[in-house]
Design a protein around this motif. Structure first.
Motif, PDB file in Angstrom:
ATOM      1  N   ILE A   1      35.751   2.557  17.243  1.00 21.25           N
ATOM      2  CA  ILE A   1      35.182   1.692  16.153  1.00 21.25           C
ATOM      3  C   ILE A   1      34.066   1.930  15.739  1.00 21.25           C
ATOM      4  O   ILE A   1      33.450   2.239  14.231  1.00 21.25           O
ATOM      5  CB  ILE A   1      34.448   0.098  16.469  1.00 21.25           C
ATOM      6  CG1 ILE A   1      34.028  -0.884  15.521  1.00 21.25           C
ATOM      7  CG2 ILE A   1      33.337   0.480  17.733  1.00 21.25           C
ATOM      8  CD1 ILE A   1      34.980  -0.622  14.264  1.00 21.25           C
ATOM      9  N   GLN A   2      33.284   3.604  16.322  1.00 20.39           N
ATOM     10  CA  GLN A   2      32.518   4.007  16.359  1.00 20.39           C
ATOM     11  C   GLN A   2      32.821   5.544  15.164  1.00 20.39           C
ATOM     12  O   GLN A   2      32.035   6.014  14.041  1.00 20.39           O
ATOM     13  CB  GLN A   2      31.346   4.744  17.513  1.00 20.39           C
ATOM     14  CG  GLN A   2      30.453   3.961  18.057  1.00 20.39           C
ATOM     15  CD  GLN A   2      29.324   4.084  19.351  1.00 20.39           C
ATOM     16  OE1 GLN A   2      29.611   5.486  19.458  1.00 20.39           O
ATOM     17  NE2 GLN A   2      29.114   3.138  19.932  1.00 20.39           N
ATOM     18  N   GLY A   3      33.841   5.405  15.618  1.00 19.63           N
ATOM     19  CA  GLY A   3      34.833   7.106  14.546  1.00 19.63           C
ATOM     20  C   GLY A   3      34.874   6.505  13.322  1.00 19.63           C
ATOM     21  O   GLY A   3      34.784   7.320  12.403  1.00 19.63           O
ATOM     22  N   LEU A   4      35.091   5.128  13.452  1.00 17.98           N
ATOM     23  CA  LEU A   4      34.500   4.725  11.749  1.00 17.98           C
ATOM     24  C   LEU A   4      33.967   5.162  10.884  1.00 17.98           C
ATOM     25  O   LEU A   4      34.058   5.898   9.721  1.00 17.98           O
ATOM     26  CB  LEU A   4      35.323   3.367  12.040  1.00 17.98           C
ATOM     27  CG  LEU A   4      35.263   2.600  10.236  1.00 17.98           C
ATOM     28  CD1 LEU A   4      35.789   2.781   9.532  1.00 17.98           C
ATOM     29  CD2 LEU A   4      35.546   1.144  10.915  1.00 17.98           C
ATOM     30  N   TYR A   5      32.683   4.607  11.099  1.00 14.37           N
ATOM     31  CA  TYR A   5      31.899   5.226  10.966  1.00 14.37           C
ATOM     32  C   TYR A   5      31.247   6.878  10.625  1.00 14.37           C
ATOM     33  O   TYR A   5      30.757   7.073   9.679  1.00 14.37           O
ATOM     34  CB  TYR A   5      30.290   4.235  10.777  1.00 14.37           C
ATOM     35  CG  TYR A   5      30.589   2.924  11.663  1.00 14.37           C
ATOM     36  CD1 TYR A   5      30.890   2.069  11.065  1.00 14.37           C
ATOM     37  CD2 TYR A   5      30.842   2.813  13.301  1.00 14.37           C
ATOM     38  CE1 TYR A   5      30.774   0.532  11.077  1.00 14.37           C
ATOM     39  CE2 TYR A   5      30.582   1.522  13.226  1.00 14.37           C
ATOM     40  CZ  TYR A   5      31.419   0.218  11.999  1.00 14.37           C
ATOM     41  OH  TYR A   5      30.538  -1.143  12.990  1.00 14.37           O
TER      42      TYR A   5
ATOM     43  N   TYR B   1      33.598  -1.617   3.889  1.00 17.95           N
ATOM     44  CA  TYR B   1      34.929  -2.411   3.704  1.00 17.95           C
ATOM     45  C   TYR B   1      35.993  -2.453   5.103  1.00 17.95           C
ATOM     46  O   TYR B   1      36.352  -3.214   4.722  1.00 17.95           O
ATOM     47  CB  TYR B   1      34.685  -2.155   1.912  1.00 17.95           C
ATOM     48  CG  TYR B   1      35.549  -3.524   1.490  1.00 17.95           C
ATOM     49  CD1 TYR B   1      34.788  -4.732   1.601  1.00 17.95           C
ATOM     50  CD2 TYR B   1      37.224  -3.847   1.245  1.00 17.95           C
ATOM     51  CE1 TYR B   1      35.403  -6.088   1.547  1.00 17.95           C
ATOM     52  CE2 TYR B   1      37.682  -4.636   1.308  1.00 17.95           C
ATOM     53  CZ  TYR B   1      36.644  -5.745   0.715  1.00 17.95           C
ATOM     54  OH  TYR B   1      37.299  -6.373   0.984  1.00 17.95           O
ATOM     55  N   ASN B   2      36.289  -1.294   5.057  1.00 21.72           N
ATOM     56  CA  ASN B   2      37.850  -1.097   5.443  1.00 21.72           C
ATOM     57  C   ASN B   2      37.540  -1.005   7.028  1.00 21.72           C
ATOM     58  O   ASN B   2      36.091  -1.020   7.649  1.00 21.72           O
ATOM     59  CB  ASN B   2      38.333   0.722   5.505  1.00 21.72           C
ATOM     60  CG  ASN B   2      39.584  -0.146   4.160  1.00 21.72           C
ATOM     61  OD1 ASN B   2      39.771  -1.348   3.247  1.00 21.72           O
ATOM     62  ND2 ASN B   2      38.661   1.226   3.735  1.00 21.72           N
ATOM     63  N   THR B   3      38.739  -2.091   7.675  1.00 24.64           N
ATOM     64  CA  THR B   3      37.170  -2.081   9.377  1.00 24.64           C
ATOM     65  C   THR B   3      38.901  -1.727   9.810  1.00 24.64           C
ATOM     66  O   THR B   3      40.008  -2.609   9.364  1.00 24.64           O
ATOM     67  CB  THR B   3      36.904  -3.442   9.603  1.00 24.64           C
ATOM     68  OG1 THR B   3      36.179  -2.900  11.112  1.00 24.64           O
ATOM     69  CG2 THR B   3      37.184  -4.266   9.520  1.00 24.64           C
ATOM     70  N   ILE B   4      39.135  -1.936  11.874  1.00 23.99           N
ATOM     71  CA  ILE B   4      40.386  -1.821  12.558  1.00 23.99           C
ATOM     72  C   ILE B   4      40.708  -2.867  12.087  1.00 23.99           C
ATOM     73  O   ILE B   4      40.222  -3.820  13.100  1.00 23.99           O
ATOM     74  CB  ILE B   4      40.278  -1.226  13.366  1.00 23.99           C
ATOM     75  CG1 ILE B   4      39.428   0.794  13.236  1.00 23.99           C
ATOM     76  CG2 ILE B   4      40.808  -1.134  14.807  1.00 23.99           C
ATOM     77  CD1 ILE B   4      39.312   1.309  14.842  1.00 23.99           C
ATOM     78  N   GLY B   5      41.732  -3.286  11.392  1.00 21.67           N
ATOM     79  CA  GLY B   5      42.271  -4.962  11.635  1.00 21.67           C
ATOM     80  C   GLY B   5      42.529  -5.106  10.461  1.00 21.67           C
ATOM     81  O   GLY B   5      42.431  -6.377   9.964  1.00 21.67           O
TER      82      GLY B   5
ATOM     83  N   ALA C   1      38.341   5.818   0.745  1.00 24.22           N
ATOM     84  CA  ALA C   1      40.052   6.560   1.107  1.00 24.22           C
ATOM     85  C   ALA C   1      39.817   7.202   2.459  1.00 24.22           C
ATOM     86  O   ALA C   1      41.168   6.976   3.561  1.00 24.22           O
ATOM     87  CB  ALA C   1      39.952   7.644   0.892  1.00 24.22           C
ATOM     88  N   HIS C   2      38.718   8.022   2.997  1.00 22.50           N
ATOM     89  CA  HIS C   2      38.969   8.369   4.092  1.00 22.50           C
ATOM     90  C   HIS C   2      38.363   7.249   5.849  1.00 22.50           C
ATOM     91  O   HIS C   2      39.067   7.348   6.373  1.00 22.50           O
ATOM     92  CB  HIS C   2      37.046   9.088   4.438  1.00 22.50           C
ATOM     93  CG  HIS C   2      37.416  10.599   4.719  1.00 22.50           C
ATOM     94  ND1 HIS C   2      38.317  11.116   4.718  1.00 22.50           N
ATOM     95  CD2 HIS C   2      36.702  11.186   3.133  1.00 22.50           C
ATOM     96  CE1 HIS C   2      38.368  12.265   4.406  1.00 22.50           C
ATOM     97  NE2 HIS C   2      37.546  12.539   2.821  1.00 22.50           N
ATOM     98  N   SER C   3      37.793   6.366   5.430  1.00 26.73           N
ATOM     99  CA  SER C   3      38.129   4.616   5.773  1.00 26.73           C
ATOM    100  C   SER C   3      38.702   4.493   6.453  1.00 26.73           C
ATOM    101  O   SER C   3      39.645   3.661   7.221  1.00 26.73           O
ATOM    102  CB  SER C   3      36.842   4.070   5.450  1.00 26.73           C
ATOM    103  OG  SER C   3      37.203   3.746   4.441  1.00 26.73           O
ATOM    104  N   LEU C   4      40.113   3.705   4.949  1.00 26.17           N
ATOM    105  CA  LEU C   4      41.587   3.437   4.793  1.00 26.17           C
ATOM    106  C   LEU C   4      42.685   3.982   6.059  1.00 26.17           C
ATOM    107  O   LEU C   4      43.422   4.286   6.890  1.00 26.17           O
ATOM    108  CB  LEU C   4      41.278   3.427   3.632  1.00 26.17           C
ATOM    109  CG  LEU C   4      43.382   2.734   2.832  1.00 26.17           C
ATOM    110  CD1 LEU C   4      43.123   1.355   3.453  1.00 26.17           C
ATOM    111  CD2 LEU C   4      42.895   2.458   1.818  1.00 26.17           C
TER     112      LEU C   4
END
Length: 342
Positions: free
Chosen positions: A20-24, A116-120, A36-39
């Motif tokens: 979850i921290q890697g997402l940011y 905006y995008n998050t895991i799930g 695009a990267h977060s998606l």
């Protein structure tokens, strides 16, 4: 220029943080392409977990993804004409881009790094008021793009600076591994959204924009056409937006099963690839990112060479290099070596 592999600090950072921290961190690889990267990161992790997001989340992801594509293309178009000396056109494009930034802020809460995008799924839902404002902004942008197409097609100086400049034939583009609008401007119909659909792209119709001039003019035309296609895609997504949840409930600190995963999306600059290896922990054992600019650099070297009847002049360098929409912060793998000192 040596484009051999250099280890990204950001990749190492992803390997020592929970998912979850890697997402940011992942969405900060590039400010313009952050969506695009977060998606791509979320698709990668969701594939590891064996999870599929709700239908509504898929459509909402497409809406923000295509808004980000419009913002990126308008930014590029303005900057591209700025490099050619068209300051007024640069200001027009960036003025209209503000409408897109306002819509991104309205939907996501942020102008640049959308988060905006998050895991799930996604973090926020779309309200009726947001939808109304978005439709009005898209209507305005479509009208402006029609006008800009006429300007580009009839301005003699633009045509002189772009037509026949930066020639890249289809076979050359494929051989050199080019991606995105740069590849499609050489007449090659390749788009990850079409060839390997993700999120809601298998349900939302669109045309893959190509141009067969194989030059800088074609690269302008492809991106302008893609802006109009993105507008149509967002309108379709709004018209057919599924009801229901927009996010799965996934614990913040989770362990991914052992295995490997590869996800790819069509970023504004082209095919973006995220790859990960999991050993069953709370963070990836290995994470690898291949950005589109890295894939397009080799073609620049080729286009800058005079060959046969094709002559390259110093004045052609800005439109040729700018034509791939280069992002050095995305690439971060280029070093300059002095052969004489080896």
């Amino acid at each position: 220029v040596d484009v051999s592999y250099l280890h990204r600090g950001i990749e190492k950072g992803l390997e020592v943080r929970p998912y979850i921290q890697g997402l940011y961190l992942a969405e900060r690889i590039c400010g313009i392409c952050n969506c695009a990267h977060s998606l791509c990161y979320c698709l990668n992790v969701e594939q590891l977990l064996g999870k599929e997001v709700p239908p509504r989340a898929k459509y909402l992801r497409v809406i923000v993804e295509e808004l980000s594509r419009i913002h990126s293309h308008l930014l590029w178009l303005g900057h591209y004409f700025h490099t050619l000396g068209f300051e007024t056109l640069f200001m027009y494009f960036w003025r209209d881009r503000e409408r897109v930034m306002d819509m991104l802020e309205l939907i996501t809460g942020n102008r640049v790094t959308t988060a905006y995008n998050t895991i799930g799924g996604v973090r926020r839902d779309l309200t009726a008021e947001m939808e109304s404002k978005l439709r009005k902004a898209l209507e305005y942008l479509e009208e402006r793009m029609r006008y800009y197409e006429k300007v580009v097609d009839n301005e003699s100086t633009i045509l002189a600076r772009t037509q026949g400049v930066g020639i890249l034939k289809p076979d050359e583009a494929i051989k050199l591994g080019t991606v995105g609008p740069h590849l499609r401007a050489s007449g090659v119909k390749h788009d990850v959204r079409y060839d390997d659909p993700y999120s809601g792209h298998d349900e939302i119709p669109f045309n893959v924009v190509t141009y067969d001039s194989c030059d800088c003019y074609g690269r302008v035309k492809v991106r302008m056409g893609e802006v109009l296609e993105s507008i149509n895609m967002i309108n379709y997504a709004l018209d057919h937006l599924p009801s229901g949840d927009y996010r799965l409930k996934i614990p913040p600190l989770f362990k991914a099963p052992e295995g490997e995963s590869l996800a790819r999306v069509e970023a504004p600059r082209g095919e973006l690839v995220h790859y990960s290896i999991s050993t069953g922990g709370t963070s990836p054992y290995r994470y690898k990112v291949r950005t589109p600019t890295l894939a397009n650099l080799l073609s620049v070297v080729h286009m800058l060479k005079s060959r046969g009847d094709y002559e390259v002049y110093i004045a052609d360098v800005p439109p040729i290099l700018g034509g791939i929409d280069p992002c050095i912060c995305c690439t971060a793998r280029v070093i300059i070596t002095d052969e004489a000192r080896k």
